[in-house]
Scaffold this active site. Structure first.
Site, PDB file in Angstrom:
ATOM      1  N   HIS A  40       0.820  -1.160   0.257  1.00 52.51           N
ATOM      2  CA  HIS A  40      -0.041  -0.127   0.024  1.00 52.51           C
ATOM      3  C   HIS A  40       0.874   1.281  -0.060  1.00 52.51           C
ATOM      4  O   HIS A  40       0.916   2.052   0.957  1.00 52.51           O
ATOM      5  CB  HIS A  40      -0.976  -0.120   1.238  1.00 52.51           C
ATOM      6  CG  HIS A  40      -1.726  -1.205   1.543  1.00 52.51           C
ATOM      7  ND1 HIS A  40      -2.597  -1.482   0.214  1.00 52.51           N
ATOM      8  CD2 HIS A  40      -1.782  -2.171   2.172  1.00 52.51           C
ATOM      9  CE1 HIS A  40      -3.471  -2.532   0.776  1.00 52.51           C
ATOM     10  NE2 HIS A  40      -2.911  -3.061   1.983  1.00 52.51           N
ATOM     11  N   HIS A  74       0.314 -10.208   1.877  1.00 51.55           N
ATOM     12  CA  HIS A  74      -1.178 -10.120   2.291  1.00 51.55           C
ATOM     13  C   HIS A  74      -1.660 -11.569   2.364  1.00 51.55           C
ATOM     14  O   HIS A  74      -2.474 -11.970   3.246  1.00 51.55           O
ATOM     15  CB  HIS A  74      -2.214  -9.308   1.761  1.00 51.55           C
ATOM     16  CG  HIS A  74      -1.951  -8.013   2.072  1.00 51.55           C
ATOM     17  ND1 HIS A  74      -1.041  -7.252   1.160  1.00 51.55           N
ATOM     18  CD2 HIS A  74      -2.289  -7.144   2.841  1.00 51.55           C
ATOM     19  CE1 HIS A  74      -1.162  -5.929   1.607  1.00 51.55           C
ATOM     20  NE2 HIS A  74      -1.761  -5.936   2.553  1.00 51.55           N
ATOM     21  N   CYS A  96       3.594 -13.415   3.680  1.00 57.62           N
ATOM     22  CA  CYS A  96       4.345 -13.283   4.933  1.00 57.62           C
ATOM     23  C   CYS A  96       4.117 -14.671   5.902  1.00 57.62           C
ATOM     24  O   CYS A  96       2.943 -14.981   5.989  1.00 57.62           O
ATOM     25  CB  CYS A  96       3.588 -12.094   5.838  1.00 57.62           C
ATOM     26  SG  CYS A  96       4.331 -11.793   7.417  1.00 57.62           S
ATOM     27  N   GLU A 130      -5.994  -9.420   3.136  1.00 55.07           N
ATOM     28  CA  GLU A 130      -5.466 -10.219   4.089  1.00 55.07           C
ATOM     29  C   GLU A 130      -6.712 -11.177   4.884  1.00 55.07           C
ATOM     30  O   GLU A 130      -6.813 -12.046   5.129  1.00 55.07           O
ATOM     31  CB  GLU A 130      -4.521  -9.466   5.226  1.00 55.07           C
ATOM     32  CG  GLU A 130      -3.878 -10.467   6.343  1.00 55.07           C
ATOM     33  CD  GLU A 130      -3.160  -9.916   7.118  1.00 55.07           C
ATOM     34  OE1 GLU A 130      -2.815 -10.043   8.250  1.00 55.07           O
ATOM     35  OE2 GLU A 130      -2.323  -8.673   6.610  1.00 55.07           O
TER      36      GLU A 130
END
Length: 155
Positions: A40, A74, A96, A130
């Site tokens: 972002h 995400h 992640c 996410e």
């Protein structure tokens, strides 16, 4: 004017790893696709697009046979992995590790809640990538709340 930037500011380590992965892949090919913006941050997205990173939407996966697609930090719901495989897309998963663990916890909780007729509740922003990934790991049957006011309306 003096601007101080906190030493702890910047992208989280998951995003940093995703960006590093993208940069490495872009050195060996002129184009890499990414499902949604990698971060972002408009300036970083632009910088990477100059190197060949192409941001796509979920519906574009159908046109990527034989191409490489980066999944950003995400994470994605299981349905994205299935769709990519169906269309012969090579996935590079940059989810992640913390998100991966959370997705697994949600999937486990969903399995347990199904046994007892309960529901998983996710605290987050509806529509955020996410949260979409977490919802997918709960069979898209979880309740998403973003404030205390949502609790009374969702249960």
């Amino acid at each position: 004017m003096v601007v101080d930037v906190d030493n702890n500011s910047g992208f989280c380590f998951g995003v940093v790893k995703a960006i590093e992965k993208a940069e490495i892949l872009l050195t060996s090919s002129e184009k890499l696709f990414c499902l949604g913006e990698i971060v972002h941050n408009g300036e970083e997205v632009h910088r990477l697009s100059e190197k060949g990173l192409v941001t796509i939407n979920l519906s574009d996966i159908d046109k990527l046979e034989g191409k490489r697609l980066l999944l950003r930090a995400h994470g994605e719901p299981p349905s994205t992995y299935i769709r990519a495989k169906m269309h012969g897309v090579e996935l590079v998963d940059a989810t992640c590790p913390i998100v991966l663990k959370l997705q697994q916890r949600v999937a486990d909780a969903y399995a347990e809640m199904k046994k007892v007729g309960g529901r998983v509740v996710i605290y987050g922003k509806k529509g955020h990538p996410e949260v979409i990934g977490l919802m997918g790991n709960a069979g898209n049957e979880a309740v998403v709340i973003s404030s205390a006011d949502d609790i009374a309306c969702s249960i």
